[in-house]
Motif scaffolding. Structure first.
Motif, PDB file in Angstrom:
ATOM      1  N   SER A 118      23.225 -59.047  33.666  1.00  0.00           N
ATOM      2  CA  SER A 118      22.755 -58.018  32.736  1.00  0.00           C
ATOM      3  C   SER A 118      23.686 -56.810  32.747  1.00  0.00           C
ATOM      4  O   SER A 118      23.873 -56.150  31.718  1.00  0.00           O
ATOM      5  N   LEU A 119      24.285 -56.525  33.904  1.00  0.00           N
ATOM      6  CA  LEU A 119      25.208 -55.399  34.027  1.00  0.00           C
ATOM      7  C   LEU A 119      26.614 -55.762  33.574  1.00  0.00           C
ATOM      8  O   LEU A 119      27.277 -54.983  32.878  1.00  0.00           O
ATOM      9  N   ASP A 120      27.080 -56.945  33.981  1.00  0.00           N
ATOM     10  CA  ASP A 120      28.469 -57.336  33.738  1.00  0.00           C
ATOM     11  C   ASP A 120      28.693 -57.949  32.361  1.00  0.00           C
ATOM     12  O   ASP A 120      29.780 -57.807  31.790  1.00  0.00           O
ATOM     13  N   ALA A 121      27.679 -58.656  31.840  1.00  0.00           N
ATOM     14  CA  ALA A 121      27.853 -59.370  30.575  1.00  0.00           C
ATOM     15  C   ALA A 121      27.120 -58.695  29.422  1.00  0.00           C
ATOM     16  O   ALA A 121      27.705 -58.430  28.375  1.00  0.00           O
ATOM     17  N   ALA A 177      11.182 -56.041  39.684  1.00  0.00           N
ATOM     18  CA  ALA A 177      10.496 -57.304  39.965  1.00  0.00           C
ATOM     19  C   ALA A 177      11.023 -58.352  38.984  1.00  0.00           C
ATOM     20  O   ALA A 177      10.517 -58.488  37.867  1.00  0.00           O
ATOM     21  N   PHE A 178      12.046 -59.102  39.403  1.00  0.00           N
ATOM     22  CA  PHE A 178      12.791 -59.911  38.441  1.00  0.00           C
ATOM     23  C   PHE A 178      11.987 -61.065  37.851  1.00  0.00           C
ATOM     24  O   PHE A 178      12.156 -61.405  36.677  1.00  0.00           O
ATOM     25  N   GLU A 179      11.094 -61.684  38.617  1.00  0.00           N
ATOM     26  CA  GLU A 179      10.288 -62.770  38.053  1.00  0.00           C
ATOM     27  C   GLU A 179       9.238 -62.219  37.095  1.00  0.00           C
ATOM     28  O   GLU A 179       8.959 -62.814  36.055  1.00  0.00           O
ATOM     29  N   ALA A 180       8.646 -61.093  37.446  1.00  0.00           N
ATOM     30  CA  ALA A 180       7.680 -60.464  36.544  1.00  0.00           C
ATOM     31  C   ALA A 180       8.356 -60.050  35.244  1.00  0.00           C
ATOM     32  O   ALA A 180       7.769 -60.164  34.159  1.00  0.00           O
ATOM     33  N   ILE A 181       9.598 -59.590  35.335  1.00  0.00           N
ATOM     34  CA  ILE A 181      10.341 -59.203  34.137  1.00  0.00           C
ATOM     35  C   ILE A 181      10.658 -60.429  33.290  1.00  0.00           C
ATOM     36  O   ILE A 181      10.601 -60.382  32.059  1.00  0.00           O
ATOM     37  N   ARG A 182      10.963 -61.548  33.933  1.00  0.00           N
ATOM     38  CA  ARG A 182      11.227 -62.783  33.181  1.00  0.00           C
ATOM     39  C   ARG A 182       9.981 -63.226  32.414  1.00  0.00           C
ATOM     40  O   ARG A 182      10.068 -63.699  31.274  1.00  0.00           O
ATOM     41  N   GLU A 183       8.805 -63.062  33.019  1.00  0.00           N
ATOM     42  CA  GLU A 183       7.552 -63.496  32.400  1.00  0.00           C
ATOM     43  C   GLU A 183       7.026 -62.498  31.372  1.00  0.00           C
ATOM     44  O   GLU A 183       6.143 -62.828  30.581  1.00  0.00           O
ATOM     45  N   TRP A 184       7.569 -61.295  31.395  1.00  0.00           N
ATOM     46  CA  TRP A 184       7.121 -60.208  30.529  1.00  0.00           C
ATOM     47  C   TRP A 184       7.411 -60.533  29.068  1.00  0.00           C
ATOM     48  O   TRP A 184       8.461 -61.072  28.729  1.00  0.00           O
ATOM     49  N   GLU A 185       6.474 -60.173  28.180  1.00  0.00           N
ATOM     50  CA  GLU A 185       6.666 -60.362  26.744  1.00  0.00           C
ATOM     51  C   GLU A 185       6.584 -59.006  26.057  1.00  0.00           C
ATOM     52  O   GLU A 185       5.526 -58.597  25.573  1.00  0.00           O
ATOM     53  N   PRO A 186       7.687 -58.252  26.010  1.00  0.00           N
ATOM     54  CA  PRO A 186       7.639 -56.926  25.391  1.00  0.00           C
ATOM     55  C   PRO A 186       7.377 -56.973  23.896  1.00  0.00           C
ATOM     56  O   PRO A 186       6.850 -56.034  23.318  1.00  0.00           O
ATOM     57  N   LEU A 187       7.764 -58.077  23.254  1.00  0.00           N
ATOM     58  CA  LEU A 187       7.528 -58.258  21.816  1.00  0.00           C
ATOM     59  C   LEU A 187       6.817 -59.594  21.641  1.00  0.00           C
ATOM     60  O   LEU A 187       7.434 -60.598  21.305  1.00  0.00           O
ATOM     61  N   PRO A 188       5.507 -59.651  21.872  1.00  0.00           N
ATOM     62  CA  PRO A 188       4.801 -60.934  21.946  1.00  0.00           C
ATOM     63  C   PRO A 188       4.857 -61.777  20.685  1.00  0.00           C
ATOM     64  O   PRO A 188       4.674 -62.984  20.747  1.00  0.00           O
ATOM     65  N   ARG A 208      17.304 -62.979  26.801  1.00  0.00           N
ATOM     66  CA  ARG A 208      16.135 -62.095  26.789  1.00  0.00           C
ATOM     67  C   ARG A 208      15.778 -61.648  28.204  1.00  0.00           C
ATOM     68  O   ARG A 208      15.370 -60.500  28.413  1.00  0.00           O
ATOM     69  N   TRP A 209      15.925 -62.537  29.180  1.00  0.00           N
ATOM     70  CA  TRP A 209      15.660 -62.170  30.571  1.00  0.00           C
ATOM     71  C   TRP A 209      16.662 -61.117  31.042  1.00  0.00           C
ATOM     72  O   TRP A 209      16.299 -60.093  31.620  1.00  0.00           O
ATOM     73  N   GLN A 210      17.934 -61.364  30.762  1.00  0.00           N
ATOM     74  CA  GLN A 210      18.965 -60.412  31.176  1.00  0.00           C
ATOM     75  C   GLN A 210      18.790 -59.062  30.484  1.00  0.00           C
ATOM     76  O   GLN A 210      18.932 -58.001  31.112  1.00  0.00           O
TER      77      GLN A 210
END
Length: 225
Positions: free
Chosen positions: A59-62, A129-140, A159-161
């Motif tokens: 997410s930082l490098d790419a 919390a990287f797994e919680a962020i992966r599961e997060w749906e900011p735009l459901p 989307r995860w990154q």
């Protein structure tokens, strides 16, 4: 950014059981030198969580480095005021179900305090919390606005990154400007995420992202550790 708690000024503690669990697993650190405008980042993580580290580094490098300069400029003031070194405590989940916290001065981990004392460098700390962020749906409803070909591993990975990057910038914003009201901080990170996702969809698939207007709000944020 968190779920279910909105800006309460309370201390956050991972709890004795969580500390014991982390002690058993063991902690490792990796130093990341991202783009020049970003602070030096020390990622502290539990053994076995290398996937989360890899995604955050991407997410930082790419992701960050390939965004249009106008997008990155939105956080120029925050980055200019950020500590030269930021410790990121990377976890799978927080027991409070929050996506991340910034840690005000005096609430940092022993690792961060020791680094600051030994180096003399101004050092900040936050957790993600990287797994919680992966599961997060900011735009459901956003999947309904994407073309069929966007339902790929590439899209899920991006989307995860992007979500990791957005939460990191959100918490860094709070760390640098603790007096700034939550709606302003959340509004900036929400627009950053939506615009960056729209840019990726257009560049990759040649279509406009259909839900750029009228998107739902991001999860509420815990402002203190």
């Amino acid at each position: 950014m968190g779920r279910g708690v909105h800006g309460r000024r309370i201390g956050h503690s991972p709890g004795l059981l969580w500390r014991f669990y982390q002690l058993l697993r063991g902690q490792e650190q990796v130093l990341v030198r991202p783009a020049a405008e970003l602070p030096l980042i020390l990622i502290s993580y539990a053994k076995g969580d290398e996937e989360g580290v890899r995604r955050f580094r991407e997410s930082l490098d790419a992701v960050w480095t390939t965004l249009p300069p106008s997008f990155r400029q939105r956080y120029a003031g925050t980055l200019q005021g950020a500590p030269p070194l930021v410790v990121v405590l990377l976890r799978r989940h927080n027991i409070c179900a929050c996506l991340g916290h910034h840690h005000p001065s005096g609430t940092e981990s022993r690792l961060t305090r020791k680094l600051r004392d030994l180096s003399g460098v101004r050092t900040g700390e936050l957790d993600l919390a990287f797994e919680a962020i992966r599961e997060w749906e900011p735009l459901p409803l956003s999947n309904l606005a994407l073309p069929p070909e966007a339902g790929t591993k590439e899209m899920s990975s991006f989307r995860w990154q992007l979500a990791l990057l957005a939460v990191f910038l959100h918490e860094l914003h709070h760390l640098v400007s603790p007096e700034e009201p939550e709606p302003a901080v959340r509004g900036r990170s929400q627009k950053f995420y939506t615009d960056a996702l729209s840019h990726f969809v257009f560049e990759r698939f040649g279509v406009e992202f259909g839900l750029r207007q009228g998107t739902g709000t991001l999860p509420p944020v815990v402002q203190n550790r």
